[in-house]
Design a protein around this motif. Structure first.
Motif, PDB file in Angstrom:
ATOM      1  N   HIS A   1     -10.183  -2.650   1.772  1.00 27.65           N
ATOM      2  CA  HIS A   1     -10.662  -1.103   1.355  1.00 27.65           C
ATOM      3  C   HIS A   1     -10.316  -1.119  -0.255  1.00 27.65           C
ATOM      4  O   HIS A   1     -11.218  -0.467  -0.803  1.00 27.65           O
ATOM      5  CB  HIS A   1      -9.542  -0.201   2.273  1.00 27.65           C
ATOM      6  CG  HIS A   1     -10.226   1.286   2.147  1.00 27.65           C
ATOM      7  ND1 HIS A   1     -11.093   1.929   2.423  1.00 27.65           N
ATOM      8  CD2 HIS A   1      -9.226   2.234   1.178  1.00 27.65           C
ATOM      9  CE1 HIS A   1     -11.129   2.955   1.905  1.00 27.65           C
ATOM     10  NE2 HIS A   1     -10.152   3.254   1.241  1.00 27.65           N
ATOM     11  N   THR A   2      -9.297  -1.381  -0.621  1.00 29.52           N
ATOM     12  CA  THR A   2      -8.823  -1.008  -1.934  1.00 29.52           C
ATOM     13  C   THR A   2      -9.843  -1.666  -2.744  1.00 29.52           C
ATOM     14  O   THR A   2     -10.105  -1.446  -3.861  1.00 29.52           O
ATOM     15  CB  THR A   2      -7.441  -1.326  -2.245  1.00 29.52           C
ATOM     16  OG1 THR A   2      -6.533  -0.453  -1.305  1.00 29.52           O
ATOM     17  CG2 THR A   2      -6.905  -0.989  -3.789  1.00 29.52           C
TER      18      THR A   2
ATOM     19  N   ALA B   1      -2.261   5.531  -2.211  1.00 24.93           N
ATOM     20  CA  ALA B   1      -3.130   4.357  -2.383  1.00 24.93           C
ATOM     21  C   ALA B   1      -3.463   4.400  -3.971  1.00 24.93           C
ATOM     22  O   ALA B   1      -3.612   3.379  -4.371  1.00 24.93           O
ATOM     23  CB  ALA B   1      -4.459   4.918  -1.652  1.00 24.93           C
ATOM     24  N   HIS B   2      -3.243   5.475  -4.686  1.00 24.80           N
ATOM     25  CA  HIS B   2      -3.729   5.098  -6.057  1.00 24.80           C
ATOM     26  C   HIS B   2      -2.743   4.233  -6.940  1.00 24.80           C
ATOM     27  O   HIS B   2      -3.198   3.726  -7.930  1.00 24.80           O
ATOM     28  CB  HIS B   2      -3.811   6.754  -6.864  1.00 24.80           C
ATOM     29  CG  HIS B   2      -2.405   7.301  -7.169  1.00 24.80           C
ATOM     30  ND1 HIS B   2      -1.926   7.197  -8.068  1.00 24.80           N
ATOM     31  CD2 HIS B   2      -1.558   8.000  -6.015  1.00 24.80           C
ATOM     32  CE1 HIS B   2      -0.752   7.902  -8.216  1.00 24.80           C
ATOM     33  NE2 HIS B   2      -0.748   8.260  -6.899  1.00 24.80           N
TER      34      HIS B   2
ATOM     35  N   HIS C   1      -4.080   0.781  -6.099  1.00 28.67           N
ATOM     36  CA  HIS C   1      -5.302   0.832  -6.915  1.00 28.67           C
ATOM     37  C   HIS C   1      -5.103   0.370  -8.336  1.00 28.67           C
ATOM     38  O   HIS C   1      -5.701  -0.528  -9.012  1.00 28.67           O
ATOM     39  CB  HIS C   1      -6.227   2.205  -6.591  1.00 28.67           C
ATOM     40  CG  HIS C   1      -6.840   2.367  -5.796  1.00 28.67           C
ATOM     41  ND1 HIS C   1      -6.335   2.308  -4.281  1.00 28.67           N
ATOM     42  CD2 HIS C   1      -8.482   2.462  -5.658  1.00 28.67           C
ATOM     43  CE1 HIS C   1      -7.298   2.596  -3.522  1.00 28.67           C
ATOM     44  NE2 HIS C   1      -8.532   2.597  -4.078  1.00 28.67           N
TER      45      HIS C   1
ATOM     46  N   ASP D   1      -2.757   7.515   2.269  1.00 27.06           N
ATOM     47  CA  ASP D   1      -3.730   7.857   1.496  1.00 27.06           C
ATOM     48  C   ASP D   1      -3.183   8.402  -0.169  1.00 27.06           C
ATOM     49  O   ASP D   1      -3.708   8.222  -1.018  1.00 27.06           O
ATOM     50  CB  ASP D   1      -4.785   8.579   1.878  1.00 27.06           C
ATOM     51  CG  ASP D   1      -5.591   8.181   3.001  1.00 27.06           C
ATOM     52  OD1 ASP D   1      -5.646   6.909   3.312  1.00 27.06           O
ATOM     53  OD2 ASP D   1      -6.220   8.944   3.876  1.00 27.06           O
TER      54      ASP D   1
ATOM     55  N   GLU E   1     -13.052  -0.200  -2.876  1.00 32.48           N
ATOM     56  CA  GLU E   1     -13.000   0.739  -3.843  1.00 32.48           C
ATOM     57  C   GLU E   1     -13.079   0.610  -5.562  1.00 32.48           C
ATOM     58  O   GLU E   1     -13.448   1.378  -6.327  1.00 32.48           O
ATOM     59  CB  GLU E   1     -12.208   1.628  -3.466  1.00 32.48           C
ATOM     60  CG  GLU E   1     -12.332   2.410  -2.189  1.00 32.48           C
ATOM     61  CD  GLU E   1     -11.313   3.745  -2.078  1.00 32.48           C
ATOM     62  OE1 GLU E   1     -10.249   3.627  -2.617  1.00 32.48           O
ATOM     63  OE2 GLU E   1     -12.017   4.525  -1.167  1.00 32.48           O
TER      64      GLU E   1
ATOM     65  N   GLN F   1      -5.979  -2.616   4.190  1.00 28.47           N
ATOM     66  CA  GLN F   1      -5.829  -1.693   3.075  1.00 28.47           C
ATOM     67  C   GLN F   1      -6.263  -2.759   1.696  1.00 28.47           C
ATOM     68  O   GLN F   1      -6.625  -2.228   0.745  1.00 28.47           O
ATOM     69  CB  GLN F   1      -4.332  -1.301   2.978  1.00 28.47           C
ATOM     70  CG  GLN F   1      -3.951  -0.194   3.737  1.00 28.47           C
ATOM     71  CD  GLN F   1      -4.936   1.006   3.851  1.00 28.47           C
ATOM     72  OE1 GLN F   1      -5.770   1.493   4.776  1.00 28.47           O
ATOM     73  NE2 GLN F   1      -4.789   1.606   2.654  1.00 28.47           N
ATOM     74  N   THR F   2      -6.098  -3.735   1.787  1.00 37.67           N
ATOM     75  CA  THR F   2      -6.745  -4.715   0.766  1.00 37.67           C
ATOM     76  C   THR F   2      -7.962  -4.717   0.633  1.00 37.67           C
ATOM     77  O   THR F   2      -8.582  -4.564  -0.216  1.00 37.67           O
ATOM     78  CB  THR F   2      -5.886  -6.383   1.006  1.00 37.67           C
ATOM     79  OG1 THR F   2      -4.722  -6.271   0.931  1.00 37.67           O
ATOM     80  CG2 THR F   2      -6.540  -7.172  -0.018  1.00 37.67           C
TER      81      THR F   2
ATOM     82  N   PRO G   1       0.904  -1.227  -0.034  1.00 36.64           N
ATOM     83  CA  PRO G   1      -0.068   0.060  -0.099  1.00 36.64           C
ATOM     84  C   PRO G   1       0.884   1.270  -0.021  1.00 36.64           C
ATOM     85  O   PRO G   1       0.380   2.295  -0.434  1.00 36.64           O
ATOM     86  CB  PRO G   1      -0.980  -0.217   1.397  1.00 36.64           C
ATOM     87  CG  PRO G   1      -0.677  -1.368   1.476  1.00 36.64           C
ATOM     88  CD  PRO G   1       0.616  -2.070   1.300  1.00 36.64           C
TER      89      PRO G   1
END
Length: 246
Positions: free
Chosen positions: A163-164, A133-134, A137, A130, A167, A160-161, A114
């Motif tokens: 959450h990503t 994060a992109h 993604h 944050d 999204e 984080q996994t 992440p």
């Protein structure tokens, strides 16, 4: 965009001033044991084939590990455990990883994180997490066509996994699954299903205290490979990185 394109952009990133200052200072001051080496000192891209069926997600590069060698989990104690387990599970061609040119190949497996820069005290701030994060993604979206299993290392990696992936449009069970070693979570997007496998992080604290052992890591990797339909040790499968200009 390909993963090679993504990696070329990632290694030029200077978005987090604190992380840029730290990674570059460490690369200049070095650790005495590595005084004669040239440190990477930049963001560290993912490692492994670009059509991976298994994706391993950690935390961030270590200051004198990946920040030195330029390859995920390479050159530190955490990586010693992880690569040994990958070899035992038939997902790597050798048990040790010491440098980016040591001949290591992963079979249908890719590792990423992440946060792509080494943070002070191994603790990125929420803002740094944050801002970074992109990259994950984009990488997970590019890997989506082949991705079948995700191994999340530690509670941070697990959160984080999920959450990503949420999204990116994957349906995460509710209530959201809680991290534990050996935990699993099945996610779906359209007709595709993936399973996230939880594993204690291969940190020195966990391995030195015996909380995490080599067989425990091998068991999780083996389960992830079985679900993904990966034939361990099948070197005919993709096993290298798409090169990018550093």
């Amino acid at each position: 965009m390909t993963i090679a394109d993504l990696d070329r952009e990632l290694v030029q990133c200077r978005a987090c001033p604190r992380l840029v200052e730290w990674r570059e200072r460490v690369a200049q001051e070095k650790r005495a044991a590595f005084a004669d080496e040239t440190y990477w000192g930049r963001p560290v891209p993912g490692f492994g084939p670009t059509d991976a069926a298994i994706v391993i997600i950690g935390l961030a590069p270590a200051a004198h590990g990946a920040n030195r060698t330029g390859r995920m989990f390479t050159g530190d104690r955490s990586g010693d455990m992880l690569f040994a387990a990958l070899f035992e599970a038939g997902l790597a061609n050798q048990a040790t990883a010491v440098s980016a040119d040591d001949g290591m190949k992963l079979y249908r497996t890719r590792m990423t994180a992440p946060v792509h820069c080494a943070p002070p005290q191994n603790k990125p701030t929420p803002e740094e997490r944050d801002r970074c994060a992109h990259w994950m993604h984009a990488e997970l979206e590019l890997l989506a066509p082949s991705m079948r299993s995700v191994v999340a290392l530690g509670a941070f990696g697990w959160r984080q996994t999920l959450h990503t992936l949420a999204e990116l449009g994957w349906t995460v069970p509710r209530p959201r699954p809680v991290f534990a070693h050996g935990a699993t979570a099945s996610l779906a997007r359209g007709q595709q299903e993936i399973v996230v496998f939880g594993c204690y992080h291969v940190s020195q604290h966990n391995t030195f205290t015996g909380r995490l052992t080599l067989p425990m890591v091998v068991d999780v990797l083996t389960a992830a490979a079985e679900f993904a339909g990966v034939d361990p040790g099948n070197s005919a499968a993709s096993s290298g990185d798409e090169p990018f200009a550093s």
